[in-house]
Enzyme design. Structure first.
Site, PDB file in Angstrom:
ATOM      1  N   GLU A 133      53.770  39.594   8.906  1.00  0.00           N
ATOM      2  CA  GLU A 133      53.223  38.409   9.572  1.00  0.00           C
ATOM      3  C   GLU A 133      52.682  38.749  10.967  1.00  0.00           C
ATOM      4  OE1 GLU A 133      52.653  35.364   8.455  1.00  0.00           O
ATOM      5  OE2 GLU A 133      53.382  35.965   6.488  1.00  0.00           O
ATOM      6  N   CYS A 183      38.415  29.125   1.295  1.00  0.00           N
ATOM      7  CA  CYS A 183      37.891  28.285   2.385  1.00  0.00           C
ATOM      8  C   CYS A 183      37.531  29.193   3.563  1.00  0.00           C
ATOM      9  CB  CYS A 183      38.913  27.224   2.790  1.00  0.00           C
ATOM     10  SG  CYS A 183      38.188  25.951   3.835  1.00  0.00           S
ATOM     11  N   CYS A 220      33.676  26.324  -2.337  1.00  0.00           N
ATOM     12  CA  CYS A 220      34.172  24.975  -2.653  1.00  0.00           C
ATOM     13  C   CYS A 220      34.227  24.737  -4.167  1.00  0.00           C
ATOM     14  CB  CYS A 220      33.310  23.921  -1.964  1.00  0.00           C
ATOM     15  SG  CYS A 220      33.295  24.130  -0.173  1.00  0.00           S
ATOM     16  N   CYS A 272      37.634  25.566  -5.276  1.00  0.00           N
ATOM     17  CA  CYS A 272      38.723  25.051  -4.445  1.00  0.00           C
ATOM     18  C   CYS A 272      39.520  23.964  -5.171  1.00  0.00           C
ATOM     19  CB  CYS A 272      38.141  24.485  -3.139  1.00  0.00           C
ATOM     20  SG  CYS A 272      39.407  23.764  -2.084  1.00  0.00           S
ATOM     21  N   CYS A 281      38.131  16.578  -0.314  1.00  0.00           N
ATOM     22  CA  CYS A 281      37.849  17.273   0.953  1.00  0.00           C
ATOM     23  C   CYS A 281      36.786  16.490   1.730  1.00  0.00           C
ATOM     24  CB  CYS A 281      37.359  18.688   0.675  1.00  0.00           C
ATOM     25  SG  CYS A 281      36.816  19.519   2.178  1.00  0.00           S
TER      26      CYS A 281
HETATM   27  S1  SF4 Z   1      36.354  21.998  -0.587  1.00  0.00           S
HETATM   28 FE1  SF4 Z   1      36.973  21.778   1.531  1.00  0.00          FE
HETATM   29  S2  SF4 Z   1      38.974  22.779   1.661  1.00  0.00           S
HETATM   30 FE2  SF4 Z   1      38.009  23.438  -0.247  1.00  0.00          FE
HETATM   31  S3  SF4 Z   1      36.937  25.344   0.266  1.00  0.00           S
HETATM   32 FE3  SF4 Z   1      35.457  23.684   0.501  1.00  0.00          FE
HETATM   33  S4  SF4 Z   1      35.606  23.120   2.673  1.00  0.00           S
HETATM   34 FE4  SF4 Z   1      37.452  24.314   2.178  1.00  0.00          FE
END
Ligand code: SF4
Length: 353
Positions: free
Chosen positions: A42, A197, A204, A207, A213
């Site tokens: 970390e 992200c 996205c 995601c 989002c």
């Molecule tokens: S949808 Fe939103 S949280 Fe997901 S990768 Fe795209 S910007 Fe990031």
């Protein structure tokens, strides 16, 4: 921050499910509950990318396999293993934290969040990550990548380094915490920030939390999170002396505080200094300055530094080279020496080429 409507699956559930298929599970610091190994990873991962950290981490763990070994090792040896990773303050603080664990916790890494946070160099987010991975403790993390994910997902305006914005993000991070599977959730959140992200061109389409989002919905991905307000950094310049003779170069131990603290580096002088006179007084060395090398730019958090490398042949044997704090470093030892990365690169490129 805008309210998010009721959803069939929580933010955390979607991340945990996504992690089962797409998360990173084979990094060298995963698949262990050893808080020492998790802690070192970390700390190294603060401000440094995974691919850069892996070889350093493996060498560091081979040299310092446990807290007691790290605590009892000289700082100089720790710095040697950190050399090239940058942000050397992390190495100083890790060394001090290991000594604190030995002195105040009997050599056992503390379990309680408060005790972990009290160790040098461990902030709230790092403490929560260590506690989650090592002990399964429920707590929110908020490193740089997670700030970006949450600022976008929840549509939080403002620079995340601003205290007010950061408090808002902490509250949001805490509100998303699952009751169970904190370890997987914490890793999934880190992985989403590191692999999907991304700062530029986030994926996205891949995601797991795209459907609610706010940045995606409102076409604000490029503007969230807000960048650090522009500040012109002060510029400093210094000459660095490459005093060389018979396959060795003179290096000087830097002070215990300040930039590159405790590392070996090239002697510095003001850019307009009389180098011949300076070397005579400082090192009792007669030198012949050679053609200066191209300047090197290096950025620190609070200023930018221009290094003007000045090679000098050393004529005769200087007496002061045996002084504490000065060392004739064989060029063959450059790779393993505790030198700042730009100095090591300069010596490698110019003296070993
Ligand atoms: S949808 Fe939103 S949280 Fe997901 S990768 Fe795209 S910007 Fe990031």
């Amino acid at each position: 921050m805008q309210a998010i409507g009721a959803l069939p699956l929580s933010f955390a559930s979607r991340l945990v499910a996504w992690h089962a298929k797409h998360g990173r599970r084979d990094l060298p610091w995963q698949n262990t509950r050893d808080p020492y190994r998790i802690w070192i990873s970390e700390i190294m991962l603060q401000q440094t990318q995974v691919s850069t950290v892996i070889p350093y981490y493996e060498r560091f763990l081979a040299a310092f396999p446990d807290v007691a070994t790290l605590a009892s090792s000289p700082l100089e040896r720790v710095l040697e293993h950190w050399s090239g990773l940058g942000y050397y303050r992390r190495a100083h603080l890790a060394h001090r934290a290991a000594q604190a664990i030995v002195d105040h916790h009997g050599g056992t890494f503390p379990h309680e969040n408060d005790a972990i946070t009290a160790l040098p160099g461990i902030g709230r987010s790092t403490a929560a990550a260590i506690a989650a991975f090592a002990f399964g403790t429920r707590g929110a993390i908020l490193d740089g990548n997670v700030k970006r994910v949450l600022a976008r997902h929840a549509g939080v305006d403002g620079f995340p380094g601003d205290a007010k914005v950061e408090r808002k993000l902490w509250r949001h991070a805490e509100s998303l915490l699952p009751e169970r599977e904190i370890e997987t959730y914490t890793q999934a959140l880190m992985d989403l920030g590191a692999t999907v992200c991304l700062r530029r061109c986030p994926g996205c389409d891949l995601c797991p939390v795209a459907n609610d989002c706010i940045a995606l919905r409102e076409d604000r991905i490029d503007s969230l999170p807000a960048p650090r307000p522009k500040k012109i950094l002060p510029q400093r310049a210094v000459s660095v002396l490459l005093l060389h003779r018979h396959g060795e170069v003179l290096v000087e131990k830097r002070p215990a505080t300040g930039i590159w603290a405790g590392l070996w580096s090239l002697p510095e002088v003001a850019v307009d200094a009389d180098i011949v006179a300076h070397c005579l007084v400082r090192f009792a060395a007669e030198v012949a300055p050679q053609t200066p090398l191209p300047a090197i730019e290096h950025g620190f958090t609070h200023f930018r530094l221009t290094l003007h490398p000045q090679p000098c042949a050393v004529l005769g044997l200087p007496r002061h080279a045996a002084e504490p704090g000065l060392l004739w470093l064989p060029l063959t030892d450059i790779a393993g020496a505790a030198l700042p990365a730009p100095i090591k690169k300069l010596l490698r490129d110019r003296m070993l080429a």
